[in-house]
Design an enzyme around this catalytic site. Structure first.
Site, PDB file in Angstrom:
ATOM      1  N   LYS A 128       1.522   3.770  14.116  1.00 52.17           N
ATOM      2  CA  LYS A 128       1.100   2.826  15.162  1.00 52.17           C
ATOM      3  C   LYS A 128       1.720   3.177  16.509  1.00 52.17           C
ATOM      4  O   LYS A 128       1.086   3.025  17.549  1.00 52.17           O
ATOM      5  CB  LYS A 128       1.480   1.390  14.787  1.00 52.17           C
ATOM      6  CG  LYS A 128       0.521   0.757  13.810  1.00 52.17           C
ATOM      7  CD  LYS A 128       0.677  -0.755  13.812  1.00 52.17           C
ATOM      8  CE  LYS A 128      -0.279  -1.412  12.824  1.00 52.17           C
ATOM      9  NZ  LYS A 128      -0.082  -2.850  12.730  1.00 52.17           N
ATOM     10  N   LYS A 211      -7.968   5.574   6.557  1.00 51.67           N
ATOM     11  CA  LYS A 211      -8.087   4.226   6.000  1.00 51.67           C
ATOM     12  C   LYS A 211      -9.098   3.389   6.780  1.00 51.67           C
ATOM     13  O   LYS A 211      -9.146   3.493   8.008  1.00 51.67           O
ATOM     14  CB  LYS A 211      -6.699   3.576   6.084  1.00 51.67           C
ATOM     15  CG  LYS A 211      -6.526   2.320   5.289  1.00 51.67           C
ATOM     16  CD  LYS A 211      -5.137   1.732   5.519  1.00 51.67           C
ATOM     17  CE  LYS A 211      -5.011   1.114   6.888  1.00 51.67           C
ATOM     18  NZ  LYS A 211      -3.794   0.338   7.112  1.00 51.67           N
ATOM     19  N   LYS A 214      -9.307  -2.600  10.682  1.00 49.20           N
ATOM     20  CA  LYS A 214      -9.897  -3.475  11.703  1.00 49.20           C
ATOM     21  C   LYS A 214      -9.616  -2.941  13.100  1.00 49.20           C
ATOM     22  O   LYS A 214     -10.276  -3.339  14.060  1.00 49.20           O
ATOM     23  CB  LYS A 214      -9.423  -4.924  11.543  1.00 49.20           C
ATOM     24  CG  LYS A 214      -7.936  -5.136  11.403  1.00 49.20           C
ATOM     25  CD  LYS A 214      -7.622  -6.570  10.942  1.00 49.20           C
ATOM     26  CE  LYS A 214      -6.180  -6.680  10.473  1.00 49.20           C
ATOM     27  NZ  LYS A 214      -5.953  -7.438   9.284  1.00 49.20           N
TER      28      LYS A 214
END
Ligand code: TYM
Length: 351
Positions: A128, A211, A214
């Site tokens: 991230k 993956k 969202k």
């Protein structure tokens, strides 16, 4: 009926009441990955009769920027998804994290238990933060300590999650063990991750090595729980595949990430094993398999989307359910966190 298998962890946790906790971030709409990897299994656990506590982790969501109005909407929509998928707020405890302050209180204490080195090894943080690690929030770095607090504030013993949360749960175990050792107590259970089924890692429809998420910039990469039948069918039709027909055995999916992903999704939606799906579709082309998958997905997800829509017409009722869930959550977590204050030497003398 056969006896449940007793893992070493289950034996070590025998002093604790079996209790399930899990959470989902309301940092956007939920995806098929969240549904198959988490929500659908949350419902199964509830229906097995274990005490189940489920949380929309809004405090975790703000570790990356969230527009306040969108966060509020996503939290309500997440709650609607839980209920539409089969979570019964009378049988499970369903609430949003920020309404129960025990989470952040214990989260702080765990910030003082967890080590910098442990946090720096978290692959999700590294993914991230990317090259931007000097510029991400301190909360993003401390995120897994708050997650450990979510679970351990309830003395939860089992945590159903998708595969991507495995490392965070290992850290939760390390925090529990270190706390118990540091203070010479047997206070926290060492949680057991429940990562089960054919869809513990649902992959992007555009790239079978990534993956489904969202936060992926491409909406084509995912199925959203709010997508309608036409959108679902179109997304599966356009999903990336290879030119080969489906193999004769599951082993033949080994180096075919996109094909394997679609078969896994089918198996999880149909409650079948991958072997069963392969037995039915061996040698068939994707021209046959994809429409069958789209029909199956629409038949399972359509009623959930419709019910979510209905529930979202009455946000006041959703807020009421979350508030009632928070009261019940608080009743469990408060005494546990009060004991933590006592164990750690904090004076609590207010009347
Ligand atoms: P989050 O919000 O990213 O995802 C919620 C749940 O969905 C699972 N999941 C998937 N499963 C299979 N395939 C996918 N593509 C996929 N994408 C997501 C996740 O594994 C997760 O189970 N840190 C957590 C939230 C959290 C939590 C907790 C979970 C906070 N506190 C305490 C359990 C216990 C997260 O970001 O999940």
């Amino acid at each position: 009926m056969s006896e449940p298998v007793q893992t070493p962890q289950a034996i070590a946790n025998a002093a604790f009441k079996p209790r399930i906790f899990s959470g989902i971030q309301p940092s956007g709409g939920l995806t098929l990955g969240n549904y198959l990897g988490a929500l659908k299994r949350f419902v199964q656990k509830q229906d097995e009769g274990i005490q189940t506590i489920y949380c929309l982790v809004d405090m975790h969501a703000i570790t990356t920027w969230q527009d306040p109005a969108k966060l509020r909407h996503a939290t309500r929509e997440g709650a609607a998804a839980f209920i539409a998928a089969g979570i019964d707020p009378a049988r499970s405890i369903l609430f949003n994290q920020s309404q129960v302050s025990a989470h952040v209180e214990l989260g702080w204490i765990f910030n003082c238990v967890a080590r910098m080195g442990w946090m720096s090894r978290m692959t999700q943080f590294k993914d991230k933060a990317g090259k931007n690690s000097e510029n991400v929030s301190l909360g993003l770095y401390a995120y897994p300590a708050l997650m450990a607090a979510d679970i351990l504030a309830y003395h939860a013993t089992m945590v159903p999650v998708g595969d991507d949360q495995k490392q965070h749960l290992e850290l939760t175990r390390d925090i529990a063990i270190k706390f118990n050792n540091d203070y010479g107590v047997d206070f926290f259970p060492v949680v057991e991750p429940l990562i089960e089924g054919a869809a513990t890692r649902v992959m992007s429809l555009r790239d079978g090595t990534k993956k489904m998420s969202k936060s992926d910039p491409s909406d084509q990469s995912r199925i959203n729980l709010t997508d309608d039948a036409d959108v679902i069918a179109a997304k599966f039709r356009k999903a990336k595949t290879d030119p080969e027909p489906l193999p004769e055995t599951a082993f033949g999916l080994k180096d075919r990430p996109e094909a394997r992903n679609l078969v896994n999704i089918y198996a999880a939606l149909a409650d079948q094993s991958v072997d069963q799906v392969i037995a039915d579709y061996a040698g068939k082309q994707f021209g046959t398999f994809k429409p069958a998958l789209a029909d199956l997905a629409v038949s399972k997800l359509g009623p959930i989307a419709a019910e979510m829509n209905r529930l979202m017409q009455d946000p006041g009722e959703i807020d009421r359910i979350l508030g009632a869930g928070a009261d019940r959550a608080e009743a469990i977590a408060r005494p546990i966190v009060d004991q933590v204050y006592d164990i750690t030497g904090m004076i609590r003398s207010r009347r």
